[in-house]
Design a protein around this motif. Structure first.
Motif, short mmCIF file in Angstrom:
data_model
loop_
_atom_site.label_atom_id
_atom_site.label_comp_id
_atom_site.label_asym_id
_atom_site.label_seq_id
_atom_site.Cartn_x
_atom_site.Cartn_y
_atom_site.Cartn_z
N LEU A 290 0.85 -1.20 0.00
CA LEU A 290 0.00 0.00 0.00
C LEU A 290 0.88 1.24 0.00
N ALA A 291 0.41 2.30 -0.66
CA ALA A 291 1.15 3.57 -0.68
C ALA A 291 0.17 4.72 -0.70
N GLY A 292 0.46 5.75 0.09
CA GLY A 292 -0.37 6.96 0.07
C GLY A 292 -1.57 6.90 0.98
N VAL A 293 -2.58 7.67 0.64
CA VAL A 293 -3.75 7.89 1.50
C VAL A 293 -4.48 6.60 1.83
N VAL A 294 -4.47 5.64 0.92
CA VAL A 294 -5.21 4.40 1.12
C VAL A 294 -4.77 3.67 2.38
N CYS A 295 -3.57 3.95 2.87
CA CYS A 295 -3.05 3.28 4.08
C CYS A 295 -3.87 3.62 5.32
N GLY A 296 -4.56 4.75 5.31
CA GLY A 296 -5.24 5.21 6.51
C GLY A 296 -6.64 4.70 6.69
N GLY A 297 -7.15 3.91 5.76
CA GLY A 297 -8.54 3.48 5.88
C GLY A 297 -9.47 4.68 5.89
N MET A 298 -10.33 4.75 6.88
CA MET A 298 -11.26 5.88 6.99
C MET A 298 -10.58 7.14 7.54
N GLN A 299 -9.36 7.03 8.01
CA GLN A 299 -8.61 8.20 8.47
C GLN A 299 -7.95 8.87 7.27
N THR A 300 -8.77 9.46 6.41
CA THR A 300 -8.28 9.99 5.14
C THR A 300 -7.45 11.27 5.32
N HIS A 301 -7.44 11.82 6.53
CA HIS A 301 -6.64 13.03 6.79
C HIS A 301 -5.24 12.68 7.27
N GLU A 306 2.66 14.98 0.88
CA GLU A 306 3.96 15.35 1.44
C GLU A 306 4.49 14.35 2.47
N ASN A 307 3.62 13.63 3.17
CA ASN A 307 4.14 12.69 4.17
C ASN A 307 4.09 11.24 3.72
N SER A 308 3.60 10.98 2.49
CA SER A 308 3.57 9.59 2.01
C SER A 308 4.45 9.38 0.78
N ARG A 309 5.15 10.42 0.32
CA ARG A 309 6.09 10.24 -0.79
C ARG A 309 7.14 9.19 -0.46
N ILE A 310 7.49 9.11 0.82
CA ILE A 310 8.53 8.18 1.27
C ILE A 310 8.13 6.73 1.06
N HIS A 311 6.83 6.46 0.95
CA HIS A 311 6.38 5.08 0.75
C HIS A 311 7.01 4.47 -0.50
#
Length: 322
Positions: A290-301, A306-311
């Motif tokens: 998984l990479a990016g926003v999808v990692c947070g489930g319903m915690q889309t915020h 900027e903080n998931s580029r490292i994935h």
């Protein structure tokens, strides 16, 4: 049947592109599959949306994001990510939707789309969260005057508009519609504007509400939508107001069913957080990341560009180290 890839990336947004950049650096045989246009979620943002992040925090591949203003808007971001593609010349299939991912007996993934079938040793899911609106589940929500996406204000000028929510999208829409001549009413579940609203916008909406230019019902919910009016449950009882459009900007969520169907375990609570190793981004399914926003489930915020580029680095480094 295509040949077998080292890596298939599902999603051609900024984080999917970042994964492709890292794959190119390590000479992996990769493919991006994107169901829409490149950077499709950004394309679907409101026309005049401004990012919370500054330009340099949206950069990928060590390519500078040149921007006159400190915080770029939608158009500048689309221009930047198009230029990223021009520079790296990604192996990418646009307007192709992944329908199924399954692992075969020899630990190779089969990726089915609406156009083809592919095989890959590894798969990255970088699909974001902007595709499925969170429903209010009330009577009248299916009416054509109800919108879960907002593009621009012109359509709503001189009309009675109800906007549901108090996050960035709701606040931006309320201010833009009011400035174009709409009669705007906000319906807000909590007792205040969300603290995550952009700091330069929050005082604006609070002042418009305080002066009465924009009406706001706090600690309230819409209970029914009718052709020409809306019923609102407020702390002092039910209120019925005239209405032409409802912008139900109640948020969005990842395609959780898709994640579960490919074997990813989700937390057994309302957050539905996918299972993954935070050091490698690999899920409970070996070879599936998984990479990016999808990692947070319903915690889309929780996750953003900027903080998931490292994935991207974490995933490709792990794949190439095996």
């Amino acid at each position: 049947m295509a040949d077998q890839y080292d890596l298939i990336i599902v999603g051609g947004g900024p984080i999917g592109l970042a994964c492709a950049i890292e794959a190119q650096k390590k000479n992996l045989h990769y493919l991006i599959i994107e169901k829409g246009a490149i950077a499709n979620s950004i394309f679907n943002y409101p026309l005049y949306m401004t990012f919370f992040s500054t330009a340099e925090r949206l950069e990928i591949g060590d390519i500078p994001f040149n921007c006159l203003a400190p915080k770029p808007g939608r158009q500048e971001a689309l221009e930047y990510y198009r230029n990223i593609h021009r520079y790296f010349n990604f192996n990418i299939n646009l307007f192709e939707k992944v329908t199924e991912i399954k692992k075969t007996g020899n630990s190779v993934f089969e990726i089915s789309t609406d156009k083809n079938l592919y095989k890959s040793k590894n798969v990255v899911i970088a699909t974001g969260f902007y595709d499925i609106p969170i429903q209010m589940n009330i009577k009248g929500e299916e009416l054509p005057k109800v919108r879960h996406y907002y593009k621009e204000a012109h359509e709503y000028a001189f009309r009675n508009v109800v906007i549901v929510g108090a996050n960035n999208s709701s606040v931006d829409a309320a201010l833009e519609c009011w400035r174009k001549g709409a009669n705007v009413t906000m319906v807000i579940r909590k007792n205040e504007i969300n603290n995550r609203v952009k700091y330069w916008v929050k005082p604006d909406i609070e002042n418009r509400i305080a002066e009465g230019s924009i009406k706001a019902y706090f600690e309230s919910n819409i209970t029914e939508i009718r052709d020409n009016e809306v019923e609102i449950e407020t702390p002092t009882g039910k209120v019925t107001i005239e209405n032409d459009f409802v912008l139900a900007l109640t948020g969005y969520k990842p395609d959780l069913n898709f994640l579960e169907n490919i074997g990813i375990q989700l937390s057994n609570d309302e957050l539905k957080i996918p299972t993954y190793n935070p050091e490698t981004m690999e899920t409970n399914v070996e070879g599936l990341f998984l990479a990016g926003v999808v990692c947070g489930g319903m915690q889309t915020h929780k996750w953003f560009i900027e903080n998931s580029r490292i994935h991207a680095n974490m995933i490709v480094d792990y794949i190439t180290s095996k």
